[in-house]
Design a protein around this motif. Structure first.
Motif, PDB file in Angstrom:
ATOM      1  N   ASN A  61      22.625  -1.928 -58.410  1.00  0.00           N
ATOM      2  CA  ASN A  61      23.519  -1.826 -57.255  1.00  0.00           C
ATOM      3  C   ASN A  61      24.895  -2.444 -57.458  1.00  0.00           C
ATOM      4  O   ASN A  61      25.685  -2.486 -56.512  1.00  0.00           O
ATOM      5  N   ARG A  62      25.197  -2.903 -58.631  1.00  0.00           N
ATOM      6  CA  ARG A  62      26.505  -3.554 -58.844  1.00  0.00           C
ATOM      7  C   ARG A  62      27.637  -2.537 -58.751  1.00  0.00           C
ATOM      8  O   ARG A  62      27.434  -1.325 -58.915  1.00  0.00           O
ATOM      9  N   ASP A  63      28.829  -3.034 -58.487  1.00  0.00           N
ATOM     10  CA  ASP A  63      30.003  -2.174 -58.322  1.00  0.00           C
ATOM     11  C   ASP A  63      30.301  -1.338 -59.561  1.00  0.00           C
ATOM     12  O   ASP A  63      30.805  -0.227 -59.448  1.00  0.00           O
ATOM     13  N   GLN A  69      24.776   7.276 -55.145  1.00  0.00           N
ATOM     14  CA  GLN A  69      25.026   8.032 -53.919  1.00  0.00           C
ATOM     15  C   GLN A  69      25.409   9.479 -54.231  1.00  0.00           C
ATOM     16  O   GLN A  69      25.079  10.381 -53.468  1.00  0.00           O
ATOM     17  N   THR A  70      26.054   9.726 -55.366  1.00  0.00           N
ATOM     18  CA  THR A  70      26.408  11.109 -55.713  1.00  0.00           C
ATOM     19  C   THR A  70      25.148  11.938 -55.966  1.00  0.00           C
ATOM     20  O   THR A  70      25.122  13.122 -55.614  1.00  0.00           O
ATOM     21  N   LEU A  71      24.118  11.336 -56.555  1.00  0.00           N
ATOM     22  CA  LEU A  71      22.855  12.061 -56.741  1.00  0.00           C
ATOM     23  C   LEU A  71      22.204  12.338 -55.387  1.00  0.00           C
ATOM     24  O   LEU A  71      21.690  13.429 -55.145  1.00  0.00           O
ATOM     25  N   CYS A  76      19.141  14.581 -54.552  1.00  0.00           N
ATOM     26  CA  CYS A  76      18.137  13.769 -55.239  1.00  0.00           C
ATOM     27  C   CYS A  76      17.332  12.982 -54.219  1.00  0.00           C
ATOM     28  O   CYS A  76      17.895  12.449 -53.259  1.00  0.00           O
ATOM     29  N   LYS A  77      16.036  12.900 -54.425  1.00  0.00           N
ATOM     30  CA  LYS A  77      15.175  12.108 -53.542  1.00  0.00           C
ATOM     31  C   LYS A  77      14.950  10.755 -54.167  1.00  0.00           C
ATOM     32  O   LYS A  77      14.476  10.649 -55.295  1.00  0.00           O
ATOM     33  N   PHE A  78      15.311   9.713 -53.419  1.00  0.00           N
ATOM     34  CA  PHE A  78      15.121   8.335 -53.889  1.00  0.00           C
ATOM     35  C   PHE A  78      13.888   7.781 -53.237  1.00  0.00           C
ATOM     36  O   PHE A  78      13.622   7.959 -52.094  1.00  0.00           O
TER      37      PHE A  78
END
Length: 78
Positions: A61-63, A69-71, A76-78
């Motif tokens: 999750n780092r910058d 989010q683009t997937l 895309c299913k997370f």
């Protein structure tokens, strides 16, 4: 058939992803490889369903990490 790969692992994964026609399921603790990320994004664009499980922590999750989010925006299913 299950195969174990100890050499050229990234290349073997890319080759297997390229073969996918319907679904891709990925479960990894950390996902930091841009080339594999781009391949998944490309496969979503061709209609392949991509399902991804990753650990919710700083590494993912780092910058400067991958733009997951683009997937998600592509389906895309997370």
């Amino acid at each position: 058939m299950v195969e174990a790969h100890f050499d050229n692992i990234r290349l073997n994964i890319l080759n297997e992803l390229e073969k996918a026609q319907k679904n891709i399921y990925v479960a990894v603790y950390w996902f930091t490889n841009h080339e594999l990320f781009n391949k998944l994004s490309d496969k979503i664009s061709t209609g392949v369903e991509v399902n991804l499980i990753i650990h919710n922590d700083y590494i993912n999750n780092r910058d400067t990490g991958l733009p997951f989010q683009t997937l998600i925006d592509k389906g895309c299913k997370f």
